[in-house]
Design a protein around this motif. Structure first.
Motif, PDB file in Angstrom:
ATOM      1  N   TYR A 197      49.581  52.434  39.797  1.00  0.00           N
ATOM      2  CA  TYR A 197      49.159  51.405  38.835  1.00  0.00           C
ATOM      3  C   TYR A 197      50.368  50.732  38.204  1.00  0.00           C
ATOM      4  O   TYR A 197      50.435  49.501  38.118  1.00  0.00           O
ATOM      5  N   ASP A 198      51.325  51.538  37.789  1.00  0.00           N
ATOM      6  CA  ASP A 198      52.539  51.036  37.152  1.00  0.00           C
ATOM      7  C   ASP A 198      53.283  50.063  38.069  1.00  0.00           C
ATOM      8  O   ASP A 198      53.706  48.975  37.657  1.00  0.00           O
ATOM      9  N   LYS A 201      51.215  46.769  38.994  1.00  0.00           N
ATOM     10  CA  LYS A 201      51.224  45.879  37.839  1.00  0.00           C
ATOM     11  C   LYS A 201      52.592  45.236  37.657  1.00  0.00           C
ATOM     12  O   LYS A 201      52.703  44.025  37.385  1.00  0.00           O
ATOM     13  N   ASP A 212      49.642  39.160  32.326  1.00  0.00           N
ATOM     14  CA  ASP A 212      49.338  40.525  31.897  1.00  0.00           C
ATOM     15  C   ASP A 212      48.001  40.537  31.165  1.00  0.00           C
ATOM     16  O   ASP A 212      47.934  40.638  29.944  1.00  0.00           O
ATOM     17  N   ASN A 213      46.933  40.412  31.982  1.00  0.00           N
ATOM     18  CA  ASN A 213      45.595  40.354  31.400  1.00  0.00           C
ATOM     19  C   ASN A 213      44.602  41.051  32.311  1.00  0.00           C
ATOM     20  O   ASN A 213      44.998  41.706  33.284  1.00  0.00           O
ATOM     21  N   CYS A 216      44.813  41.165  36.250  1.00  0.00           N
ATOM     22  CA  CYS A 216      45.976  41.960  36.663  1.00  0.00           C
ATOM     23  C   CYS A 216      45.661  43.449  36.542  1.00  0.00           C
ATOM     24  O   CYS A 216      45.923  44.235  37.467  1.00  0.00           O
ATOM     25  N   HIS A 217      45.081  43.848  35.427  1.00  0.00           N
ATOM     26  CA  HIS A 217      44.742  45.248  35.206  1.00  0.00           C
ATOM     27  C   HIS A 217      43.695  45.716  36.216  1.00  0.00           C
ATOM     28  O   HIS A 217      43.770  46.838  36.721  1.00  0.00           O
ATOM     29  N   ALA A 221      44.406  48.619  38.990  1.00  0.00           N
ATOM     30  CA  ALA A 221      43.570  49.809  38.876  1.00  0.00           C
ATOM     31  C   ALA A 221      42.819  50.095  40.172  1.00  0.00           C
ATOM     32  O   ALA A 221      42.684  51.247  40.587  1.00  0.00           O
ATOM     33  N   PHE A 288      41.583  51.916  32.960  1.00  0.00           N
ATOM     34  CA  PHE A 288      42.815  51.165  32.716  1.00  0.00           C
ATOM     35  C   PHE A 288      42.559  49.857  31.971  1.00  0.00           C
ATOM     36  O   PHE A 288      43.321  49.473  31.089  1.00  0.00           O
ATOM     37  N   VAL A 289      41.468  49.165  32.340  1.00  0.00           N
ATOM     38  CA  VAL A 289      41.136  47.924  31.630  1.00  0.00           C
ATOM     39  C   VAL A 289      40.834  48.231  30.164  1.00  0.00           C
ATOM     40  O   VAL A 289      41.320  47.542  29.252  1.00  0.00           O
ATOM     41  N   GLU A 292      44.107  49.365  28.303  1.00  0.00           N
ATOM     42  CA  GLU A 292      44.998  48.245  27.967  1.00  0.00           C
ATOM     43  C   GLU A 292      44.454  47.472  26.760  1.00  0.00           C
ATOM     44  O   GLU A 292      45.217  47.060  25.878  1.00  0.00           O
TER      45      GLU A 292
END
Length: 309
Positions: A197-198, A201, A212-213, A216-217, A221, A288-289, A292
């Motif tokens: 994921y890291d 992204k 970064d929204n 993207c997440h 994910a 993850f969504v 964040e």
């Protein structure tokens, strides 16, 4: 996680810790039926051998869910939910919430984290989390695996009863059954999940493919969920079988794995792959969504309260 702009206030360790546990609980509420179906499919070959039957009871993800609803009621899909939520609050908070802090520890506070550093951070927090959450994981798996008996009885009547019964019948060590395969699994899962994921992204933001929204997440994910399922499925099946086993059924996790190969063949390690992927993919997306958004919301609230009037 990557992607925080310099002008933004960096989320504190407490925000990440609380946010990870909360997001994981939300993800569990959404995906728990898939997880239960995965467990039933993973232990099916084992139950099949013990009962001496010829017909497979469960076929496929949705077939398993349909069969459970028809024979045990819709509530059976959420067997072990309480233990599952207990597990996520104590487990995800550590393995996900402390991941960035562990990265900084290994890089001595710098932002230049390479692949080795990320893998070390993922392995460390994954192993640490098991130390806190293993009893809750054992109870969750036992609840998901149990089938209503002919007389309407159950193996365990409640979450608390499960903890007490396991400790009484199998000793306190029974609550830590499968600890080593679980540490192995979670070290692998954490590395595959968080590191993937890291990095996805980071690449998306680096090449300006998305901001970064949420999209993207979502993308990062989904990729993390698929990679994690492929890598972790064999260990996950062994963990589930061993944790659900009765006293003396397997001498060790390795014995469990060898028994599976001997009796069911190598494909047994990927039993329940589709529900695992559906569950991990959807779980990663929701978690993850949500994580964040919780981080962003809590950081903005903290920034608001700390800013001068």
């Amino acid at each position: 996680m990557v992607g925080t702009k310099p002008k933004d206030m960096v989320p504190s360790a407490a925000v990440k810790f609380f946010g990870a546990g909360t997001a994981a609980c939300i993800a569990d509420l959404v995906t728990f039926p898939l997880d239960t179906a995965k467990v039933r499919l993973q232990i099916q070959g084992e139950s099949h051998k013990l009962e001496g039957g010829n017909a497979l009871k469960y076929r496929g993800v949705f077939g398993t869910i349909t069969t459970m609803v028809r024979t045990e009621g819709a509530r059976s899909l959420y067997n072990g939910l309480v233990a599952g939520l207990q597990r996520q609050m104590s487990f995800a908070s550590v393995r996900i919430g402390l991941y960035d802090s562990m990265k900084q520890f290994y890089t001595r506070g710098t932002e230049n984290a390479g692949i080795v550093t990320r893998l070390m951070a993922g392995c460390t927090t994954g192993a640490m989390a098991v130390a806190f959450a293993q009893p809750t994981d054992v109870v969750k798996v036992r609840f998901q695996a149990q089938v209503r008996l002919a007389d309407g009885g159950r193996r365990y009547n409640s979450t608390l009863d499960a903890y007490k019964t396991i400790a009484r019948d199998e000793g306190v060590r029974g609550l830590w059954r499968g600890c080593m395969p679980n540490i192995t699994r979670n070290a692998i899962v954490n590395c595959a999940e968080l590191v993937t994921y890291d990095m996805i992204k980071e690449l998306i933001l680096k090449y300006d493919l998305m901001t970064d929204n949420l999209p993207c997440h979502f993308t990062a994910a989904f990729g993390a969920g698929f990679c994690t399922t492929v890598v972790a499925s064999p260990v996950d099946v062994v963990k589930t079988r061993f944790m659900n086993s009765g006293s003396g059924q397997y001498s060790s996790a390795i014995n469990c794995a060898l028994t599976m190969v001997r009796q069911e063949g190598p494909t047994a390690f990927y039993k329940g792959f589709m529900p695992s992927f559906l569950r991990l993919g959807s779980w990663n997306i929701v978690m993850f969504v949500t994580y964040e958004q919780i981080k962003r919301g809590m950081t903005r609230a903290q920034q608001y309260w700390e800013s001068p009037f």
